[in-house]
Design a protein around this motif. Structure first.
Motif, PDB file in Angstrom:
ATOM      1  N   LEU A  11       0.841  -1.195   0.000  1.00 44.18           N
ATOM      2  CA  LEU A  11       0.000   0.000   0.000  1.00 44.18           C
ATOM      3  C   LEU A  11       0.875   1.243   0.000  1.00 44.18           C
ATOM      4  O   LEU A  11       1.662   1.463   0.921  1.00 44.18           O
ATOM      5  CB  LEU A  11      -0.925   0.010   1.227  1.00 44.18           C
ATOM      6  CG  LEU A  11      -1.808  -1.232   1.434  1.00 44.18           C
ATOM      7  CD1 LEU A  11      -2.657  -1.076   2.667  1.00 44.18           C
ATOM      8  CD2 LEU A  11      -2.663  -1.494   0.210  1.00 44.18           C
ATOM      9  N   LEU A  12       0.732   2.044  -1.051  1.00 47.80           N
ATOM     10  CA  LEU A  12       1.415   3.334  -1.124  1.00 47.80           C
ATOM     11  C   LEU A  12       0.411   4.433  -0.797  1.00 47.80           C
ATOM     12  O   LEU A  12      -0.571   4.621  -1.519  1.00 47.80           O
ATOM     13  CB  LEU A  12       1.992   3.566  -2.525  1.00 47.80           C
ATOM     14  CG  LEU A  12       3.029   2.556  -3.038  1.00 47.80           C
ATOM     15  CD1 LEU A  12       3.488   2.948  -4.431  1.00 47.80           C
ATOM     16  CD2 LEU A  12       4.214   2.470  -2.093  1.00 47.80           C
ATOM     17  N   GLU A  13       0.651   5.143   0.306  1.00 43.75           N
ATOM     18  CA  GLU A  13      -0.213   6.277   0.647  1.00 43.75           C
ATOM     19  C   GLU A  13       0.267   7.510  -0.109  1.00 43.75           C
ATOM     20  O   GLU A  13       1.433   7.898   0.010  1.00 43.75           O
ATOM     21  CB  GLU A  13      -0.185   6.533   2.151  1.00 43.75           C
ATOM     22  CG  GLU A  13      -1.099   7.674   2.579  1.00 43.75           C
ATOM     23  CD  GLU A  13      -1.111   7.897   4.079  1.00 43.75           C
ATOM     24  OE1 GLU A  13      -1.299   9.050   4.510  1.00 43.75           O
ATOM     25  OE2 GLU A  13      -0.897   6.905   4.821  1.00 43.75           O
ATOM     26  N   VAL A  14      -0.617   8.100  -0.904  1.00 39.93           N
ATOM     27  CA  VAL A  14      -0.234   9.222  -1.757  1.00 39.93           C
ATOM     28  C   VAL A  14      -1.144  10.413  -1.493  1.00 39.93           C
ATOM     29  O   VAL A  14      -2.307  10.256  -1.098  1.00 39.93           O
ATOM     30  CB  VAL A  14      -0.300   8.831  -3.247  1.00 39.93           C
ATOM     31  CG1 VAL A  14       0.679   7.709  -3.556  1.00 39.93           C
ATOM     32  CG2 VAL A  14      -1.703   8.422  -3.654  1.00 39.93           C
ATOM     33  N   ASN A  15      -0.583  11.620  -1.734  1.00 43.85           N
ATOM     34  CA  ASN A  15      -1.343  12.866  -1.666  1.00 43.85           C
ATOM     35  C   ASN A  15      -1.313  13.534  -3.033  1.00 43.85           C
ATOM     36  O   ASN A  15      -0.279  13.543  -3.712  1.00 43.85           O
ATOM     37  CB  ASN A  15      -0.759  13.821  -0.619  1.00 43.85           C
ATOM     38  CG  ASN A  15      -0.965  13.303   0.789  1.00 43.85           C
ATOM     39  OD1 ASN A  15      -1.901  12.547   1.057  1.00 43.85           O
ATOM     40  ND2 ASN A  15      -0.094  13.705   1.711  1.00 43.85           N
ATOM     41  N   LEU A  16      -2.450  14.107  -3.441  1.00 37.80           N
ATOM     42  CA  LEU A  16      -2.561  14.780  -4.731  1.00 37.80           C
ATOM     43  C   LEU A  16      -3.237  16.130  -4.503  1.00 37.80           C
ATOM     44  O   LEU A  16      -4.291  16.208  -3.857  1.00 37.80           O
ATOM     45  CB  LEU A  16      -3.391  13.934  -5.701  1.00 37.80           C
ATOM     46  CG  LEU A  16      -3.351  14.282  -7.183  1.00 37.80           C
ATOM     47  CD1 LEU A  16      -1.929  14.161  -7.726  1.00 37.80           C
ATOM     48  CD2 LEU A  16      -4.277  13.369  -7.968  1.00 37.80           C
ATOM     49  N   SER A  17      -2.614  17.209  -5.008  1.00 37.01           N
ATOM     50  CA  SER A  17      -3.168  18.551  -4.810  1.00 37.01           C
ATOM     51  C   SER A  17      -2.973  19.378  -6.071  1.00 37.01           C
ATOM     52  O   SER A  17      -2.090  19.106  -6.891  1.00 37.01           O
ATOM     53  CB  SER A  17      -2.508  19.243  -3.610  1.00 37.01           C
ATOM     54  OG  SER A  17      -1.110  19.376  -3.815  1.00 37.01           O
ATOM     55  N   ASN A  18      -3.814  20.433  -6.200  1.00 35.02           N
ATOM     56  CA  ASN A  18      -3.799  21.290  -7.390  1.00 35.02           C
ATOM     57  C   ASN A  18      -3.771  22.746  -6.954  1.00 35.02           C
ATOM     58  O   ASN A  18      -4.738  23.259  -6.401  1.00 35.02           O
ATOM     59  CB  ASN A  18      -5.038  21.006  -8.244  1.00 35.02           C
ATOM     60  CG  ASN A  18      -5.072  21.851  -9.508  1.00 35.02           C
ATOM     61  OD1 ASN A  18      -4.097  22.506  -9.862  1.00 35.02           O
ATOM     62  ND2 ASN A  18      -6.204  21.839 -10.192  1.00 35.02           N
ATOM     63  N   GLU A  46      -6.435  22.042  -2.124  1.00 35.30           N
ATOM     64  CA  GLU A  46      -6.726  21.008  -1.133  1.00 35.30           C
ATOM     65  C   GLU A  46      -5.963  19.732  -1.471  1.00 35.30           C
ATOM     66  O   GLU A  46      -5.865  19.327  -2.626  1.00 35.30           O
ATOM     67  CB  GLU A  46      -8.223  20.725  -1.093  1.00 35.30           C
ATOM     68  CG  GLU A  46      -8.611  19.668  -0.083  1.00 35.30           C
ATOM     69  CD  GLU A  46     -10.106  19.386  -0.077  1.00 35.30           C
ATOM     70  OE1 GLU A  46     -10.533  18.481   0.668  1.00 35.30           O
ATOM     71  OE2 GLU A  46     -10.831  20.076  -0.826  1.00 35.30           O
ATOM     72  N   SER A  47      -5.451  19.091  -0.440  1.00 41.60           N
ATOM     73  CA  SER A  47      -4.707  17.850  -0.616  1.00 41.60           C
ATOM     74  C   SER A  47      -5.636  16.663  -0.406  1.00 41.60           C
ATOM     75  O   SER A  47      -6.320  16.564   0.618  1.00 41.60           O
ATOM     76  CB  SER A  47      -3.543  17.787   0.373  1.00 41.60           C
ATOM     77  OG  SER A  47      -2.815  16.595   0.218  1.00 41.60           O
ATOM     78  N   PHE A  48      -5.661  15.771  -1.401  1.00 43.81           N
ATOM     79  CA  PHE A  48      -6.489  14.573  -1.327  1.00 43.81           C
ATOM     80  C   PHE A  48      -5.584  13.363  -1.120  1.00 43.81           C
ATOM     81  O   PHE A  48      -4.569  13.209  -1.801  1.00 43.81           O
ATOM     82  CB  PHE A  48      -7.306  14.398  -2.608  1.00 43.81           C
ATOM     83  CG  PHE A  48      -8.356  15.458  -2.808  1.00 43.81           C
ATOM     84  CD1 PHE A  48      -9.647  15.258  -2.369  1.00 43.81           C
ATOM     85  CD2 PHE A  48      -8.032  16.664  -3.425  1.00 43.81           C
ATOM     86  CE1 PHE A  48     -10.626  16.231  -2.553  1.00 43.81           C
ATOM     87  CE2 PHE A  48      -8.995  17.643  -3.608  1.00 43.81           C
ATOM     88  CZ  PHE A  48     -10.289  17.424  -3.171  1.00 43.81           C
ATOM     89  N   THR A  49      -5.980  12.509  -0.177  1.00 48.31           N
ATOM     90  CA  THR A  49      -5.186  11.330   0.157  1.00 48.31           C
ATOM     91  C   THR A  49      -5.824  10.073  -0.429  1.00 48.31           C
ATOM     92  O   THR A  49      -7.049   9.909  -0.362  1.00 48.31           O
ATOM     93  CB  THR A  49      -5.058  11.180   1.688  1.00 48.31           C
ATOM     94  OG1 THR A  49      -4.424  12.342   2.223  1.00 48.31           O
ATOM     95  CG2 THR A  49      -4.223   9.949   2.037  1.00 48.31           C
ATOM     96  N   GLY A  50      -4.999   9.240  -1.001  1.00 51.27           N
ATOM     97  CA  GLY A  50      -5.475   7.985  -1.567  1.00 51.27           C
ATOM     98  C   GLY A  50      -4.469   6.874  -1.368  1.00 51.27           C
ATOM     99  O   GLY A  50      -3.395   7.070  -0.782  1.00 51.27           O
TER     100      GLY A  50
END
Length: 234
Positions: A147-154, A193-197
């Protein structure tokens, strides 16, 4: 006057009576033989159950005890299809030498505290392009998956769309790995906003101690290049 006498009680001749008895006897013998042959031919044959009441009762018993429906694991099916398409052999771990296996076994016996400090030294890993950022926070193992916990933001001025089936995950040798993305939005709003997946990769596809890479682009423009390499697998 002359009278003629008649013998009304005269019995039939002996040859005719003998012939009649012989015919009756032969008929009885033929019938007996035919009956015996038919009975022998039907030995072992039972009459089918044609009672509708029994059939209804049997169906009622089946309906009263229905079997539990167990749905198929969609993620497992997608992984198997991807591996079959890309010719991925599940037995790739057999390429490891005995020395590699010993090193892996010794690394698994290390205290949890030492692993945690090593992870903190390598993570997080971050990349950005056109004010869109991708960050790998940590890597953990759970339930047969990496499991790789990643954050994605714009941070840009316009929302960005992603189709996560375009996410490329490769090992150190450049071989593609199947992965499933969970929790990230299909459209990333331009609000910072940072989204975690989670990026879920089957453990059977990766070897401990190796490094993998992530490549993500937007859809359908495909202008972004979010690449993170040298992600350690523990």
């Amino acid at each position: 006057m002359k009278f003629t006498s008649f013998n009304l009680g005269k019995s039939p001749s002996t040859p005719a009576l003998t012939l009649l008895v012989a015919m009756i006897g032969s008929g009885l013998i033929s019938a007996s033989i035919a009956y015996k042959m038919g009975r022998d031919a039907l030995k072992g044959v039972s009459q089918p159950d044609a009672n509708p009441a029994k059939r209804l009762a049997s169906n009622a018993n089946k309906d009263a005890n229905p079997q539990e429906f167990v749905p198929l694991d969609e993620k497992k099916i997608l992984t198997q299809v991807y591996n079959r398409i890309n010719g991925r052999d599940r037995d790739e771990k057999s390429d490891l030498t005995n020395k590699d296996r010993q090193n892996l076994a010794s690394s698994n016996e290390e205290p949890k505290s030492s692993q945690t400090s090593s992870e903190e030294a390598n993570f997080p890993l971050k990349t950005s392009d056109r004010e869109v950022s991708l960050e790998v926070v940590k890597a953990t193992q759970k339930g047969g998956s990496l499991l790789l916990e990643v954050n994605l933001s714009n941070e840009g001025s316009a929302p960005v769309q992603f189709l996560y089936s375009f996410l490329e995950v490769k090992d150190k040798k450049g071989r593609p790995l199947s992965a499933i993305v969970e929790g990230l939005p299909g459209e990333l709003p331009a609000n910072g906003e940072s989204f975690t997946g989670i990026v879920r990769i089957p453990l059977e596809l990766v070897d401990e101690g190796q490094q993998i890479s992530l490549n993500l682009t937007d859809y359908p423009a495909q202008k972004l290049k979010l690449n993170i390499s040298n992600i350690p697998v523990r």
